[in-house]
Motif scaffolding. Structure first.
Motif, mmCIF file in Angstrom:
data_model
loop_
_atom_site.group_PDB
_atom_site.id
_atom_site.type_symbol
_atom_site.label_atom_id
_atom_site.label_comp_id
_atom_site.label_asym_id
_atom_site.label_seq_id
_atom_site.Cartn_x
_atom_site.Cartn_y
_atom_site.Cartn_z
ATOM 1 N N VAL A 79 0.834 -1.200 0.000
ATOM 2 C CA VAL A 79 0.000 0.000 0.000
ATOM 3 C C VAL A 79 0.875 1.260 0.000
ATOM 4 N N GLY A 80 1.908 1.264 0.819
ATOM 5 C CA GLY A 80 2.811 2.415 0.848
ATOM 6 C C GLY A 80 3.472 2.647 -0.496
ATOM 7 N N GLU A 81 3.827 1.579 -1.162
ATOM 8 C CA GLU A 81 4.437 1.658 -2.497
ATOM 9 C C GLU A 81 3.480 2.339 -3.479
ATOM 10 N N VAL A 82 2.231 1.938 -3.462
ATOM 11 C CA VAL A 82 1.239 2.521 -4.372
ATOM 12 C C VAL A 82 1.056 4.004 -4.077
ATOM 13 N N VAL A 83 0.967 4.355 -2.797
ATOM 14 C CA VAL A 83 0.797 5.759 -2.428
ATOM 15 C C VAL A 83 2.006 6.573 -2.880
ATOM 16 N N ARG A 84 3.198 6.064 -2.691
ATOM 17 C CA ARG A 84 4.396 6.787 -3.135
ATOM 18 C C ARG A 84 4.396 7.009 -4.647
ATOM 19 N N GLU A 85 3.871 6.051 -5.387
ATOM 20 C CA GLU A 85 3.895 6.138 -6.847
ATOM 21 C C GLU A 85 2.764 6.984 -7.427
ATOM 22 N N THR A 86 1.720 7.222 -6.659
ATOM 23 C CA THR A 86 0.581 7.956 -7.193
ATOM 24 C C THR A 86 0.397 9.341 -6.580
ATOM 25 N N GLU A 87 1.077 9.621 -5.507
ATOM 26 C CA GLU A 87 0.943 10.908 -4.814
ATOM 27 C C GLU A 87 2.133 11.821 -5.090
ATOM 28 N N ASN A 88 1.871 13.109 -5.049
ATOM 29 C CA ASN A 88 2.937 14.098 -5.001
ATOM 30 C C ASN A 88 3.221 14.290 -3.513
ATOM 31 N N LEU A 89 4.339 13.761 -3.055
ATOM 32 C CA LEU A 89 4.643 13.776 -1.620
ATOM 33 C C LEU A 89 5.411 15.029 -1.184
ATOM 34 N N ARG A 90 5.475 15.992 -2.036
ATOM 35 C CA ARG A 90 6.131 17.242 -1.689
ATOM 36 C C ARG A 90 5.130 18.101 -0.914
ATOM 37 N N LEU A 91 5.197 18.036 0.394
ATOM 38 C CA LEU A 91 4.224 18.726 1.241
ATOM 39 C C LEU A 91 4.289 20.243 1.098
ATOM 40 N N LEU A 92 5.492 20.765 1.026
ATOM 41 C CA LEU A 92 5.710 22.204 0.921
ATOM 42 C C LEU A 92 6.760 22.479 -0.149
#
Length: 141
Positions: free
Chosen positions: A76-89
Motif C-alpha cells: 500500500v505504501g508503495e502505491v501511495v508513493r507512486e501515485t501521490e505528489n509527496l512534496r508537502l511544501l
C-alpha cells in the motif's frame, strides 16, 4: 495528510482486481459502475497502474484489467508513493527558496510525520486490504 482522488481510485481499483471472483479481466466500466465513479477517472488511474507495473491491461474482446502481481506483493505504501505528489511544501523540493530552510524545524517535523504515515502504510499489502473479500465482493457486485 489528504490523499488525492487519483490515489484513492488507484487503491480502489487494486482492491476490486484482488477480489476473488471471475478469473476474466475486469473492465473499466465494470469497476466504475461498482464504485459509482467516472469511467474516465478509472481509465486514467488504470493507465498509471499499468505504467507502475501493478496491473496489466489487455485490449480487445475478452480483454480488461488484471493484477500484474499477487496481492501479497503489492504494498500500500508503495502505491501511495507512486501515485501521490509527496512534496508537502515548496521547501521539500530541490530548489527551496525559503530563507529559514537550513534551520527550519517545521520542515523536519512535517518530514518525520510524513515518513511515519508512509511507514504505517508499508505495513499493509493489497492482500491485507481484501482479507474480507467475500464481504467486499457482496458490497461491490
Amino acid at each position: 495528510m489528504q490523499l488525492t482522488t487519483h490515489t484513492d481510485y488507484a487503491l480502489r481499483l487494486l482492491i476490486y482486481l484482488a477480489l476473488p471472483e471471475d478469473p476474466a479481466p475486469a473492465t473499466v466500466q465494470t469497476v466504475a459502475l461498482a464504485y459509482g465513479i467516472s469511467a474516465n477517472h478509472v481509465a486514467k488511474v488504470a493507465q498509471t497502474l499499468v505504467q507502475t507495473g501493478h496491473i496489466k491491461s489487455v485490449r480487445g474482446r475478452g480483454g480488461g484489467l488484471t493484477l500484474a502481481r499477487p496481492p501479497r506483493e503489492i504494498g500500500v505504501g508503495e502505491v501511495v508513493r507512486e501515485t501521490e505528489n509527496l512534496r508537502l511544501l515548496e521547501c521539500f523540493g530541490p530548489a527551496s527558496r525559503c530563507p529559514i530552510d537550513p534551520a527550519c524545524k517545521l520542515k523536519k517535523a512535517l518530514g518525520q510525520a510524513q515518513e511515519a504515515f508512509l511507514s504505517e502504510l508499508d505495513r499493509y499489502t493489497l492482500a491485507d486490504l481484501v482479507d474480507n473479500g467475500n464481504e467486499l465482493t457482496r458490497l461491490l457486485r
